[in-house]
Design a protein around this motif. Structure first.
Motif, PDB file in Angstrom:
ATOM      1  N   VAL A 109      -4.737   4.903  38.716  1.00 47.93           N
ATOM      2  CA  VAL A 109      -5.572   5.066  37.525  1.00 47.93           C
ATOM      3  C   VAL A 109      -5.215   4.008  36.480  1.00 47.93           C
ATOM      4  N   ALA A 110      -3.931   3.779  36.258  1.00 43.88           N
ATOM      5  CA  ALA A 110      -3.498   2.767  35.293  1.00 43.88           C
ATOM      6  C   ALA A 110      -3.983   1.376  35.707  1.00 43.88           C
ATOM      7  N   ARG A 111      -3.882   1.057  36.992  1.00 42.99           N
ATOM      8  CA  ARG A 111      -4.324  -0.253  37.483  1.00 42.99           C
ATOM      9  C   ARG A 111      -5.822  -0.420  37.303  1.00 42.99           C
ATOM     10  N   LEU A 112      -6.605   0.606  37.676  1.00 42.93           N
ATOM     11  CA  LEU A 112      -8.054   0.517  37.543  1.00 42.93           C
ATOM     12  C   LEU A 112      -8.475   0.376  36.079  1.00 42.93           C
ATOM     13  N   ARG A 113      -7.824   1.130  35.216  1.00 37.11           N
ATOM     14  CA  ARG A 113      -8.151   1.025  33.787  1.00 37.11           C
ATOM     15  C   ARG A 113      -7.785  -0.357  33.248  1.00 37.11           C
ATOM     16  N   ALA A 114      -6.667  -0.914  33.713  1.00 34.98           N
ATOM     17  CA  ALA A 114      -6.261  -2.255  33.278  1.00 34.98           C
ATOM     18  C   ALA A 114      -7.271  -3.314  33.733  1.00 34.98           C
ATOM     19  N   GLU A 115      -7.947  -3.048  34.854  1.00 39.62           N
ATOM     20  CA  GLU A 115      -8.979  -3.955  35.366  1.00 39.62           C
ATOM     21  C   GLU A 115     -10.323  -3.742  34.680  1.00 39.62           C
ATOM     22  N   GLY A 116     -10.376  -2.772  33.763  1.00 34.72           N
ATOM     23  CA  GLY A 116     -11.612  -2.521  33.040  1.00 34.72           C
ATOM     24  C   GLY A 116     -12.475  -1.415  33.601  1.00 34.72           C
ATOM     25  N   GLN A 117     -11.995  -0.721  34.632  1.00 36.57           N
ATOM     26  CA  GLN A 117     -12.747   0.393  35.195  1.00 36.57           C
ATOM     27  C   GLN A 117     -12.624   1.598  34.265  1.00 36.57           C
ATOM     28  N   PRO A 118     -13.737   2.206  33.886  1.00 36.07           N
ATOM     29  CA  PRO A 118     -13.677   3.345  32.961  1.00 36.07           C
ATOM     30  C   PRO A 118     -13.387   4.660  33.685  1.00 36.07           C
ATOM     31  N   ILE A 119     -12.188   4.782  34.220  1.00 37.03           N
ATOM     32  CA  ILE A 119     -11.806   5.990  34.949  1.00 37.03           C
ATOM     33  C   ILE A 119     -11.578   7.111  33.940  1.00 37.03           C
ATOM     34  N   THR A 120     -12.335   8.184  34.095  1.00 40.84           N
ATOM     35  CA  THR A 120     -12.252   9.312  33.167  1.00 40.84           C
ATOM     36  C   THR A 120     -11.582  10.506  33.828  1.00 40.84           C
ATOM     37  N   HIS A 121     -11.334  11.516  33.025  1.00 39.58           N
ATOM     38  CA  HIS A 121     -10.786  12.768  33.558  1.00 39.58           C
ATOM     39  C   HIS A 121     -11.733  13.341  34.617  1.00 39.58           C
ATOM     40  N   LYS A 122     -13.039  13.213  34.396  1.00 36.92           N
ATOM     41  CA  LYS A 122     -14.022  13.736  35.362  1.00 36.92           C
ATOM     42  C   LYS A 122     -13.916  13.007  36.696  1.00 36.92           C
ATOM     43  N   HIS A 123     -13.729  11.685  36.692  1.00 35.84           N
ATOM     44  CA  HIS A 123     -13.515  10.931  37.933  1.00 35.84           C
ATOM     45  C   HIS A 123     -12.337  11.542  38.696  1.00 35.84           C
ATOM     46  N   ILE A 124     -11.241  11.693  37.992  1.00 37.33           N
ATOM     47  CA  ILE A 124     -10.008  12.183  38.613  1.00 37.33           C
ATOM     48  C   ILE A 124     -10.206  13.590  39.168  1.00 37.33           C
ATOM     49  N   GLU A 125     -10.863  14.426  38.392  1.00 33.58           N
ATOM     50  CA  GLU A 125     -11.114  15.808  38.815  1.00 33.58           C
ATOM     51  C   GLU A 125     -11.951  15.860  40.096  1.00 33.58           C
ATOM     52  N   VAL A 126     -13.035  15.104  40.140  1.00 32.57           N
ATOM     53  CA  VAL A 126     -13.924  15.121  41.306  1.00 32.57           C
ATOM     54  C   VAL A 126     -13.190  14.621  42.550  1.00 32.57           C
ATOM     55  N   MET A 127     -12.458  13.528  42.425  1.00 34.99           N
ATOM     56  CA  MET A 127     -11.739  12.977  43.578  1.00 34.99           C
ATOM     57  C   MET A 127     -10.613  13.896  44.024  1.00 34.99           C
ATOM     58  N   THR A 128      -9.896  14.468  43.094  1.00 36.47           N
ATOM     59  CA  THR A 128      -8.777  15.354  43.428  1.00 36.47           C
ATOM     60  C   THR A 128      -9.249  16.628  44.099  1.00 36.47           C
ATOM     61  N   ASN A 129     -10.397  17.143  43.674  1.00 41.44           N
ATOM     62  CA  ASN A 129     -10.887  18.422  44.177  1.00 41.44           C
ATOM     63  C   ASN A 129     -11.713  18.313  45.456  1.00 41.44           C
ATOM     64  N   TYR A 130     -11.888  17.124  45.982  1.00 42.16           N
ATOM     65  CA  TYR A 130     -12.637  16.966  47.225  1.00 42.16           C
ATOM     66  C   TYR A 130     -11.915  17.726  48.330  1.00 42.16           C
ATOM     67  N   GLU A 131     -12.618  18.693  48.927  1.00 44.73           N
ATOM     68  CA  GLU A 131     -12.001  19.565  49.925  1.00 44.73           C
ATOM     69  C   GLU A 131     -12.275  19.162  51.352  1.00 44.73           C
ATOM     70  N   GLY A 132     -13.141  18.181  51.557  1.00 46.89           N
ATOM     71  CA  GLY A 132     -13.474  17.775  52.916  1.00 46.89           C
ATOM     72  C   GLY A 132     -12.368  16.960  53.542  1.00 46.89           C
ATOM     73  N   PRO A 133     -12.586  16.595  54.802  1.00 51.58           N
ATOM     74  CA  PRO A 133     -11.598  15.745  55.455  1.00 51.58           C
ATOM     75  C   PRO A 133     -11.519  14.406  54.726  1.00 51.58           C
ATOM     76  N   LYS A 134     -10.325  13.897  54.633  1.00 49.33           N
ATOM     77  CA  LYS A 134     -10.098  12.632  53.912  1.00 49.33           C
ATOM     78  C   LYS A 134      -9.640  11.562  54.878  1.00 49.33           C
ATOM     79  N   CYS A 135      -9.959  10.342  54.550  1.00 45.57           N
ATOM     80  CA  CYS A 135      -9.451   9.207  55.308  1.00 45.57           C
ATOM     81  C   CYS A 135      -8.295   8.615  54.518  1.00 45.57           C
ATOM     82  N   ASP A 136      -7.256   8.240  55.186  1.00 41.70           N
ATOM     83  CA  ASP A 136      -6.115   7.621  54.510  1.00 41.70           C
ATOM     84  C   ASP A 136      -6.248   6.119  54.507  1.00 41.70           C
TER      85      ASP A 136
END
Length: 136
Positions: A109-136
């Protein structure tokens, strides 16, 4: 995997959407191609249009006989806005495919914000709460 694309960033090699252009007007430029940057797509597109385009891309791949193992996002554009992420997840779930989802660590999150990406709490919440299978 299927590399879902919402941008056409090359100067002399451009492509348009798989969905009907009239259904995704915010995703295309004045020439009918997908926008050349993630920022422009994020500013002009909608989650509904993104979902239509992603579904059209998956349907095109399936119609061609492809059997994707997972989904991922070209240039990370599916992660540009929370509604884009939600559309991406709905498409993955609908087709029963794992989705490459960024796991938003403090460092990322810090790196993306430093690059100018507007990562918000909502971004983090949606990605964290994804319950489906994930790819590493």
């Amino acid at each position: 995997g299927l590399h879902l694309t919402l941008n056409s960033e090359w100067r002399f090699y451009r492509w348009g959407p798989c969905a009907d252009r009239k259904d995704v007007p915010g995703l295309i430029d004045k020439l009918g191609f997908l926008h050349d940057s993630t920022v422009t797509t994020a500013l002009r597109g909608t989650g509904e249009q993104v979902e239509k385009e992603l579904r059209a891309q998956v349907e095109r791949a399936l119609a061609l006989g492809m059997k994707p193992s997972h989904l991922d996002s070209h240039m990370g554009t599916c992660f540009a806005r929370p509604d884009f992420i939600e559309a991406y997840i709905r498409v993955a779930k609908h087709y029963g495919l794992p989705a490459f989802i960024l796991q938003p660590s403090d460092r990322l999150v810090a790196r993306l914000r430093a690059e100018g990406q507007p990562i918000t709490h909502k971004h983090i919440e949606v990605m964290t709460n994804y319950e489906g299978p994930k790819c590493d």
